[in-house]
Design an enzyme around this catalytic site. Structure first.
Site, PDB file in Angstrom:
ATOM      1  N   GLU A 129       7.147   0.341  16.057  1.00 44.83           N
ATOM      2  CA  GLU A 129       8.213   0.876  15.216  1.00 44.83           C
ATOM      3  C   GLU A 129       8.387   2.351  15.577  1.00 44.83           C
ATOM      4  O   GLU A 129       7.683   2.886  16.414  1.00 44.83           O
ATOM      5  CB  GLU A 129       7.832   0.728  13.746  1.00 44.83           C
ATOM      6  CG  GLU A 129       7.673  -0.724  13.323  1.00 44.83           C
ATOM      7  CD  GLU A 129       7.419  -0.892  11.832  1.00 44.83           C
ATOM      8  OE1 GLU A 129       6.641  -0.119  11.265  1.00 44.83           O
ATOM      9  OE2 GLU A 129       8.022  -1.820  11.242  1.00 44.83           O
ATOM     10  N   GLU A 154       3.360  -5.557  12.268  1.00 47.96           N
ATOM     11  CA  GLU A 154       2.442  -4.421  12.069  1.00 47.96           C
ATOM     12  C   GLU A 154       1.353  -4.914  11.134  1.00 47.96           C
ATOM     13  O   GLU A 154       1.604  -5.128   9.949  1.00 47.96           O
ATOM     14  CB  GLU A 154       3.187  -3.241  11.435  1.00 47.96           C
ATOM     15  CG  GLU A 154       4.369  -2.742  12.243  1.00 47.96           C
ATOM     16  CD  GLU A 154       3.965  -2.101  13.558  1.00 47.96           C
ATOM     17  OE1 GLU A 154       2.810  -1.640  13.671  1.00 47.96           O
ATOM     18  OE2 GLU A 154       4.786  -2.077  14.473  1.00 47.96           O
ATOM     19  N   CYS A 163      -3.272   1.686   6.207  1.00 45.82           N
ATOM     20  CA  CYS A 163      -3.690   0.943   7.403  1.00 45.82           C
ATOM     21  C   CYS A 163      -4.291   1.876   8.451  1.00 45.82           C
ATOM     22  O   CYS A 163      -4.968   1.420   9.364  1.00 45.82           O
ATOM     23  CB  CYS A 163      -2.501   0.197   7.979  1.00 45.82           C
ATOM     24  SG  CYS A 163      -1.095   1.283   8.251  1.00 45.82           S
ATOM     25  N   ASN A 182       0.805  -1.237   0.000  1.00 44.32           N
ATOM     26  CA  ASN A 182       0.000   0.000   0.000  1.00 44.32           C
ATOM     27  C   ASN A 182       0.832   1.278   0.000  1.00 44.32           C
ATOM     28  O   ASN A 182       0.491   2.249  -0.661  1.00 44.32           O
ATOM     29  CB  ASN A 182      -1.020  -0.021   1.136  1.00 44.32           C
ATOM     30  CG  ASN A 182      -0.382  -0.036   2.495  1.00 44.32           C
ATOM     31  OD1 ASN A 182       0.656  -0.652   2.696  1.00 44.32           O
ATOM     32  ND2 ASN A 182      -0.972   0.649   3.433  1.00 44.32           N
TER      33      ASN A 182
END
Ligand code: NAD
Length: 481
Positions: A461, A248, A282, A150
């Site tokens: 992260e 993630e 996301c 994405n």
């Protein structure tokens, strides 16, 4: 037809099997390049190169490593137009978005971690009259970085940059759906003077080359961004090998709108937070909850603005929404729209594929879609769609909206719109979510922890969190007497 190659030991090489897979251009639906269909053998070869490079890279001074990574950042920036065009073509995203978000962010990711490492320090713990503990933080060795389609170079570099800055060698795999900018990155690394074998980029399918990266015994940590089902499989595979894991994963983010918000700012941001990158971020808010007293007003204004969004080919500078990433993804999104109807939802705008004029008539274009009238716990409101589809739902009380917002298995990000200070903090505190934006969306500071709770992932992260993940701590105690 152009054939992409793997980047191993500082060189562009063919996959050992000499097999390739098609790379589609979402704007036209045509195959425009071929990518290596790499396998376990290619992973073994890359790991050998990384093994030889690790002592060189990890023993280099931090300043030298930092300087090389700054040059990588500058190298991408110098070739901005080329990277922007490649990202937009490969992914289907509007060229304006690749230029304003994706590629500048890849530049920042390298620059941020190249300089962050200069300030990274470890702790010491003094014990009065007894001695002192000091903690060293060394690179792990060879690590695997696997990223989705994405935000291709944006997310690829978000993992690779901290891994390299911390002194690791990397075996990286971009998504097979969007390999092109990762392919270009090898050239930039060579120009920046990165020693061969420090970064190795392998192309191919998740089930073959991705799986081989996860299973390789010399790859000690896996940083993965992608779907929850894939994350679950990776966790099951890597956990018994005691690998460090950062996952993630997916989301189903709530966007909670109270009646006292700044309406105009909320509307324009909500159009973006719903449909930026065709809803394939996301962090997009796909479940919009609106306080009942402004529900009708919101619906009228929002639906009008969404209907006026321009769906067009990605290289058109006026495009708001480009093509979704693949035919199968488009079909998945359309199937969710059918499901929503079957579940009693009413499509207020969109809901259909559109066909542009030639040469884009076979591209993957969907109208941005707004649906109302669904129960908060139906499948449409619980499962990740990851496309240009949002649902709108009225609510009466804070308790009710929190219950609905927290009802999914996911917990990545949430947005809250209100001018009531106490309520803003209270709702943010009670949202089951790793990230919350109040009266805003997707404002990012690279120092902050990034990641989700529940089925949205494990670990964080960003900033020191990433540098801690990519290093191994050792505590050493020395007694005074
Ligand atoms: P995906 O899980 O299908 O693939 C992601 C990557 O994993 C790809 O490179 C793929 O080739 C690889 N892969 C697939 N199977 C594998 C396996 N068995 N072993 C190793 N690697 C494997 O996800 P996708 O469709 O590319 O991306 C969309 C998903 O990513 C959505 O669910 C979205 O929410 C999520 N996402 C999450 C974040 C976040 O920060 N939490 C960011 C972006 C996207």
């Amino acid at each position: 037809m152009e054939k992409l190659r793997n980047y191993v030991n500082g060189k562009y090489i063919e996959p050992l099997s000499n097999q390739y897979i098609d790379n589609f251009e979402p704007a036209t639906g045509n195959v425009y390049s071929l990518i290596p269909n790499s396998n376990e053998e290619d992973v073994n070869q890359a790991v050998e190169a990384a093994d030889l490079a690790f002592p060189i890279w990890s023993n280099m001074s931090i300043e030298e490593r930092s300087a090389i990574l700054v040059k990588v950042s500058e190298g991408i920036e110098r070739r901005m137009d080329e990277f922007v065009a490649a990202e937009s073509k490969d992914n289907g995203k509007p060229i304006s978005l690749a230029r304003s978000v994706d590629i500048p962010r890849a530049v920042s990711n390298f620059h941020f971690f190249a300089t962050a490492i200069l300030h990274f320090s470890s702790e010491s713990h003094y014990m009065e009259g007894v001695g002192v503990n000091y903690t060293t933080r060394k690179p792990i060795g060879i690590v695997g970085c696997i990223s989705p389609w994405n935000l291709p170079l944006y997310l690829f570099s978000w993992k690779i940059a901290p891994a390299l800055a911390a002194g690791n060698c990397v075996i990286a795999k971009p998504s097979e759906i969007t390999p092109y900018t990762a392919y270009l990155l090898g050239e930039v690394c060579n120009e920046a003077g990165m020693p061969p074998g420090v970064l190795n980029i392998l192309h191919g399918l998740g089930s073959t080359v991705g799986d081989a990266i996860v299973k390789h015994p010399k790859i000690k940590a896996i940083s993965f961004t992608g779907g929850t089902a894939t994350g679950e499989y990776i966790a099951r595979t890597a956990a018994p090998m005691f690998k460090k894991l950062s996952l993630e994963l997916g989301g189903k983010n709530p966007n909670i709108i109270f009646a006292d918000c700044d309406f105009d700012t909320m509307i324009s941001t909500t159009v973006r937070s719903s449909f930026a990158n065709q809803g394939q971020i996301c962090l997009c808010g796909s479940r919009i909850f609106v306080e009942r007293s402004i529900y009708e007003k919101f619906k009228t204004v929002f639906v009008e603005k969404v209907s006026n969004s321009l769906v067009s080919y990605p290289s058109n500078p006026k495009t708001h929404l480009g093509a979704v990433v693949s035919k199968s993804h488009m079909e998945k999104v359309l199937s969710y729209i059918e499901l929503a109807k079957a579940e009693g939802g009413k499509v207020l705008t969109g809901g259909v594929q559109i066909h542009l004029e030639a040469p884009y008539e076979n591209g993957y274009y969907l109208r941005p879609t707004v649906i109302e009238g669904l129960a908060y716990d139906c499948r449409t409101n619980q499962e990740e769609i990851f496309g240009p589809v949002v649902t709108i739902t009225p609510f009466d009380t804070e308790e009710e909206v929190l219950m609905m917002a927290n009802s999914t298995k996911y917990g990545l990000a949430g947005t809250i719109w209100t001018n009531d200070l106490k309520r803003a903090h209270r709702v943010a505190n009670n949202l089951e979510s790793g990230i919350v934006w109040i009266n805003s969306w997707l404002i990012r500071d690279l120092r902050t922890p990034f990641g989700g709770v529940k089925a949205s992932g494990v670990g964080r992260e960003g900033g020191w969190e990433a540098l801690r993940f990519f290093t191994e701590a050792k505590n050493i105690f020395i007694k005074y007497e």
